[in-house]
Design an enzyme around this catalytic site. Structure first.
Site, PDB file in Angstrom:
ATOM      1  N   THR A  39       0.869  -1.182   0.000  1.00 23.94           N
ATOM      2  CA  THR A  39       0.000   0.000   0.000  1.00 23.94           C
ATOM      3  C   THR A  39       0.908   1.235   0.000  1.00 23.94           C
ATOM      4  O   THR A  39       1.369   1.659  -1.037  1.00 23.94           O
ATOM      5  CB  THR A  39      -0.976  -0.005   1.189  1.00 23.94           C
ATOM      6  OG1 THR A  39      -0.257  -0.261   2.405  1.00 23.94           O
ATOM      7  CG2 THR A  39      -2.043  -1.073   0.998  1.00 23.94           C
ATOM      8  N   THR A  59      -1.413  -2.828  10.394  1.00 23.85           N
ATOM      9  CA  THR A  59      -1.596  -2.972   8.953  1.00 23.85           C
ATOM     10  C   THR A  59      -0.359  -3.628   8.403  1.00 23.85           C
ATOM     11  O   THR A  59       0.505  -2.991   7.844  1.00 23.85           O
ATOM     12  CB  THR A  59      -1.854  -1.638   8.258  1.00 23.85           C
ATOM     13  OG1 THR A  59      -3.030  -1.084   8.806  1.00 23.85           O
ATOM     14  CG2 THR A  59      -2.098  -1.842   6.779  1.00 23.85           C
ATOM     15  N   THR A  96      -7.066  10.812  -0.333  1.00 29.56           N
ATOM     16  CA  THR A  96      -7.129  11.700  -1.496  1.00 29.56           C
ATOM     17  C   THR A  96      -5.846  11.686  -2.309  1.00 29.56           C
ATOM     18  O   THR A  96      -5.807  12.238  -3.387  1.00 29.56           O
ATOM     19  CB  THR A  96      -7.402  13.139  -1.043  1.00 29.56           C
ATOM     20  OG1 THR A  96      -6.402  13.533  -0.094  1.00 29.56           O
ATOM     21  CG2 THR A  96      -8.772  13.242  -0.410  1.00 29.56           C
TER      22      THR A  96
END
Length: 408
Positions: free
Chosen positions: A158, A195, A408
């Site tokens: 990610t 994560t 975003t």
């Protein structure tokens, strides 16, 4: 080419999750992310004995639940499928149904039992899994051009800046046993767990209960000893698959070379954990906190985690400020039995505190040491024989930038 460590364990210089015999892996771009690879898989030629450890976050993601249920039922996994970009967490009944569908589609594509498929997801929380794109990814599993360990490693990332992989080999019962692994993780790293996804493979034959206990023990000394930002996520999983392709005598706690296998397992897990810590979002340095002389193993771990988790320590390291007061402060609030009059602290080889009192040291030398890419903080409690090490990273301006605009 291999590099030799002690006790006949060899670190493969280009080791991957597919280094053990009988494993393949791949990855593709299926459209979840704008352009990066976002769907990956690992496949074993035969069903592999499987074990897993999972996040303690109350909001456990749907794929984690599906994988956990399958391993508890069958104790075997043959295929692992992972998507990045969407976590399929906090998605309710539909999220669970989508995870089951992802598992079913992968099982059909690879021709394996549905309960022999593990599913995993990482990315945005609260977003439905785009099943049309997942289906596209699964269809790509038949394309030989998509197969490579590197593709898998890239597909699970990610905000990571680098892929994370490692493998070692060890001789057991005259057989060359390989343990390999791949991981992702960059932010929200505060095990148990975060994560962070880690997949470890081995071609050894290992008894399930011993493998599960080994994974728990090894995780406590590796993945559960890293932190980036103190947050705890919803999807984190460490899976280990042992497919027995080397046809060794089945390893378990009673096997005379079990400690050697554990050491190889620990070496891979610790290596991956350190790579995760070094690649923390915005990080410029790896911080290693070594606590010695603790009265218990729990105390050693808790003190190490308190120091590595301190934002004040992390920012001091980022600014190369030899502010040892922040270190002793974190030791003091670790909620462990500490005698302040015994504690000593060093920045690498530079002694800054002895028996609870400051020492005269060259601050310029201390600053220069903290400018290194790897910084070791050593704390001696002088209260017992136990020790522990924790890993983390510095806290930088870039961490704020990355997480202020994550969606975003």
């Amino acid at each position: 080419m291999v590099a030799t460590t002690e006790k006949s364990i060899h670190v493969l210089k280009e080791g991957h999750v597919t280094s053990p015999n009988g494993f393949s892996a791949g990855g593709v771009h299926c459209g979840i992310r704008r352009s990066k690879l976002d769907f990956g898989w690992i496949h074993s030629n035969t069903p592999a004995t499987a074990a897993g450890v999972y996040t303690l976050n109350a909001f456990q993601a749907a794929p984690l639940k599906v994988t956990k249920e399958s391993i508890e039922k069958e104790k075997l996994i043959q295929t692992v499928v992972v998507n990045s970009g969407v976590a399929n967490a906090v998605t309710g009944k539909q999220g669970y149904a989508d995870a089951l569908e992802m598992q079913k589609l992968a099982a059909e594509k690879m021709g394996v039992d549905v309960d022999h498929v593990a599913v995993s997801s990482t990315g945005l929380i609260g977003v439905p899994l785009p099943m049309e794109k997942i289906h596209t990814g699964i269809q790509s599993m038949e394309n030989p051009d998509c197969y490579s360990a590197e593709n898998f490693e890239k597909a699970i990332l990610t905000t990571d800046t680098v892929t994370k992989h490692m493998a070692v080999q060890v001789e057991i019962d005259g057989k060359t046993i390989t343990v390999g692994g791949a991981a992702k993780g960059s932010g929200m790293i505060q095990p148990n767990m975060a994560t962070m996804l880690s997949f470890i493979t081995t071609d050894a034959a290992v008894e399930h209960d011993s493998l599960q206990q080994a994974l728990k023990d090894v995780t406590n000394k590796s993945f559960n000893m890293i932190t980036v930002d103190g947050d705890c996520s919803t999807n984190d999983t460490v899976l280990v698959l042992a497919n027995g392709q080397q046809n060794n005598e089945i390893l378990n706690k009673s096997h005379p070379q079990w400690p050697l296998f554990l050491e190889a397992f620990q070496l891979v897990s610790e290596g991956l954990a350190k790579l995760i810590a070094r690649d923390g979002e915005g990080a410029t340095k790896l911080i290693e906190v070594n606590v010695k002389g603790a009265s218990t193993e729990v105390a050693a771990r808790q003190v190490a985690k308190a120091v590595i988790s301190s934002n004040l320590v992390k920012t001091a390291v980022y600014g190369a400020d030899p502010n040892w007061g922040r270190i002793v402060c974190a030791v003091g609030y670790s909620e462990q039995p500490i005698d302040p009059d015994k504690v000593s602290v060093s920045l690498g080889d530079i002694d800054v505190v002895e028996d609870g009192l400051p020492l005269d040291f060259d601050e310029i030398e201390g600053k220069q040491y903290l400018e290194n890419e790897t910084v070791q903080l050593v704390i001696n409690l002088k209260d017992g024989p136990y020790e522990a090490t924790a890993w983390g990273c510095d806290l930088t301006y870039d961490y704020v930038k990355i997480n202020a605009s994550y969606r975003t």
